[in-house]
Motif scaffolding. Structure first.
Motif, PDB file in Angstrom:
ATOM      1  N   PHE A  36      38.783  47.186  33.739  1.00 16.59           N
ATOM      2  CA  PHE A  36      38.016  48.324  33.551  1.00 16.59           C
ATOM      3  C   PHE A  36      38.738  48.794  32.629  1.00 16.59           C
ATOM      4  O   PHE A  36      38.409  50.459  32.437  1.00 16.59           O
ATOM      5  N   SER A  37      39.287  48.570  31.182  1.00 14.93           N
ATOM      6  CA  SER A  37      39.286  49.553  30.775  1.00 14.93           C
ATOM      7  C   SER A  37      38.997  49.421  29.235  1.00 14.93           C
ATOM      8  O   SER A  37      39.561  48.204  29.351  1.00 14.93           O
ATOM      9  N   ILE A  44      34.926  46.942  29.292  1.00 18.70           N
ATOM     10  CA  ILE A  44      34.845  45.778  28.764  1.00 18.70           C
ATOM     11  C   ILE A  44      35.120  44.568  29.663  1.00 18.70           C
ATOM     12  O   ILE A  44      35.620  43.669  29.381  1.00 18.70           O
ATOM     13  N   CYS A  45      34.062  45.190  30.810  1.00 20.00           N
ATOM     14  CA  CYS A  45      34.656  43.780  32.097  1.00 20.00           C
ATOM     15  C   CYS A  45      33.415  42.963  32.056  1.00 20.00           C
ATOM     16  O   CYS A  45      32.830  43.720  31.139  1.00 20.00           O
ATOM     17  N   GLN A  46      33.598  41.840  31.781  1.00 21.79           N
ATOM     18  CA  GLN A  46      32.698  40.983  31.545  1.00 21.79           C
ATOM     19  C   GLN A  46      31.467  41.338  32.569  1.00 21.79           C
ATOM     20  O   GLN A  46      31.601  41.634  33.834  1.00 21.79           O
ATOM     21  N   LYS A  47      30.175  40.370  32.117  1.00 24.44           N
ATOM     22  CA  LYS A  47      29.691  40.816  32.618  1.00 24.44           C
ATOM     23  C   LYS A  47      29.345  39.551  34.149  1.00 24.44           C
ATOM     24  O   LYS A  47      29.664  38.982  34.469  1.00 24.44           O
ATOM     25  N   PHE A  54      35.798  36.191  37.934  1.00 23.31           N
ATOM     26  CA  PHE A  54      37.574  36.060  36.879  1.00 23.31           C
ATOM     27  C   PHE A  54      37.987  37.468  38.085  1.00 23.31           C
ATOM     28  O   PHE A  54      39.476  37.130  38.684  1.00 23.31           O
ATOM     29  N   GLY A  55      37.519  37.954  38.538  1.00 23.33           N
ATOM     30  CA  GLY A  55      37.918  39.220  39.719  1.00 23.33           C
ATOM     31  C   GLY A  55      38.657  38.460  41.226  1.00 23.33           C
ATOM     32  O   GLY A  55      40.140  38.448  41.291  1.00 23.33           O
ATOM     33  N   SER A  56      37.930  37.545  41.591  1.00 17.75           N
ATOM     34  CA  SER A  56      38.338  36.272  42.372  1.00 17.75           C
ATOM     35  C   SER A  56      40.040  35.192  42.254  1.00 17.75           C
ATOM     36  O   SER A  56      40.180  35.133  42.935  1.00 17.75           O
ATOM     37  N   LYS A 129      23.877  32.731  38.844  1.00 19.52           N
ATOM     38  CA  LYS A 129      24.697  34.535  39.515  1.00 19.52           C
ATOM     39  C   LYS A 129      24.320  33.384  41.124  1.00 19.52           C
ATOM     40  O   LYS A 129      25.158  34.062  41.577  1.00 19.52           O
ATOM     41  N   LEU A 130      22.979  33.101  41.547  1.00 14.47           N
ATOM     42  CA  LEU A 130      22.655  32.911  43.131  1.00 14.47           C
ATOM     43  C   LEU A 130      23.691  31.411  42.626  1.00 14.47           C
ATOM     44  O   LEU A 130      24.295  31.751  44.338  1.00 14.47           O
TER      45      LEU A 130
END
Length: 318
Positions: A36-37, A44-47, A54-56, A129-130
């Motif tokens: 997030f920076s 630069i957060c991944q799409k 990655f967050g999970s 994505k779904l």
């Protein structure tokens, strides 16, 4: 004598995996900062869906290691048994949900590297994505059942079973029967889930490695293609390493639960070995995540350079 040996064992395992847990927590916090920076102020957060995966994965690693440090505190401080049970259920929940995030990353990179030819794979790639979001939602819902099953007392389940019944439940016998059946069902479902995840990981990694091996010669002499090939090869090797980690960790979990459920042998009554396996699995997953993402690697190198420069300036000023 037994108490002395048990205390010595606690100290040994504390020295073993407390530094590992602390390092894993710091690395995952650094990954959150990197997501997030950026140095120039741009995001630069991944799409999606990589940022969600990655967050999970990072969240699961943090939860697992924080609960593990709580377990270390429980060894030296008296706490209610309910706190111990809930913390244990949280650790297992974090580990199991992190597996799905790792699986999602493997599958995503498979679709990014290998061209989809089958109509079913083409449809999955189009709706990736779904598919990832549904997989993560199902995963959380599925393992929440296991979490509540281990964290909630038996009499709660019995009260639900006999809610519309005129008979009076016997908590000593009916509670054990209902809980045993639920635990057996939960264990069977988790074993099926383990083999399903392992099969998908092996299939995606094998297909990716085979595809890259067939296209090695075609990429030679082309600097752009060679660079892309090296990146894809690194991702594939790390994915295979993640699969090996998952196999050994999940295999140990199933074996440990079988030994515990059927009272085969008093192998790890304090749970220190199990915690060590989970901690090192989380540490390995964190290392793989850092090596696999160039943004994390570059920011880490830049951070180390700044620390070295700062220490040099402090030394010069003295």
């Amino acid at each position: 004598m037994t108490f002395f040996c048990e205390t010595q064992k606690q100290i040994i395992f504390t020295k073993l995996y407390v530094p590992v847990s602390a390092a894993t927590i710091l690395m995952n916090m650094f990954f959150i900062y990197c997501m997030f920076s950026s140095q120039d102020g741009s995001e630069i957060c991944q799409k999606p869906p990589l940022n969600v995966l990655f967050g999970s994965l990072i969240g699961c690693n943090l939860l697992l290691n924080i609960c593990n440090l709580l377990f270390v505190m429980y060894d030296f401080v008296d706490v209610p048994i309910r706190m111990y049970i809930i913390s244990s259920a949280l650790i297992m929940y974090a580990m199991r949900t992190s597996v799905t995030a790792s699986l999602g990353v493997n599958v995503f990179y498979y679709f990014q590297i290998v061209p989809a030819r089958h109509p079913c794979l083409i449809w999955l790639k189009t709706h990736i994505k779904l598919f990832m979001y549904l997989m993560l939602f199902f995963d959380r819902f599925f393992f929440l059942f296991s979490f509540f099953l281990h964290a909630i007392p038996s009499r709660v389940f019995i009260s639900v079973v006999y809610f519309n019944s005129s008979s009076i439940p016997n908590y000593n016998t009916d509670g054990l029967i209902v809980r045993y059946n639920l635990l057996l069902t939960d264990f069977s479902l988790r074993c099926s889930y383990f083999w399903c995840c392992l099969g998908i990981m092996l299939a995606s990694n094998t297909a990716t490695a085979h595809y890259l091996w067939r296209h090695v010669k075609s990429m030679e002499g082309n600097s752009g293609s060679a660079l892309r090939y090296r990146k894809q090869k690194r991702v594939t090797i790390l994915s295979i390493t993640q699969t090996v980690l998952f196999f050994f960790c999940s295999g140990w979990l199933m074996a440990d639960e079988l030994i515990y459920r059927f009272d085969l042998v008093l192998f790890d009554p304090s749970g220190h070995i199990l915690c060590s396996v989970l901690v090192f699995y989380s540490f390995g997953t964190t290392i793989i995540l850092g090596l696999g993402q160039s943004k994390f690697r570059l920011r880490a190198v830049d951070f180390v350079k700044k620390l070295v420069r700062l220490s040099y300036e402090v030394h010069e000023s003295e």
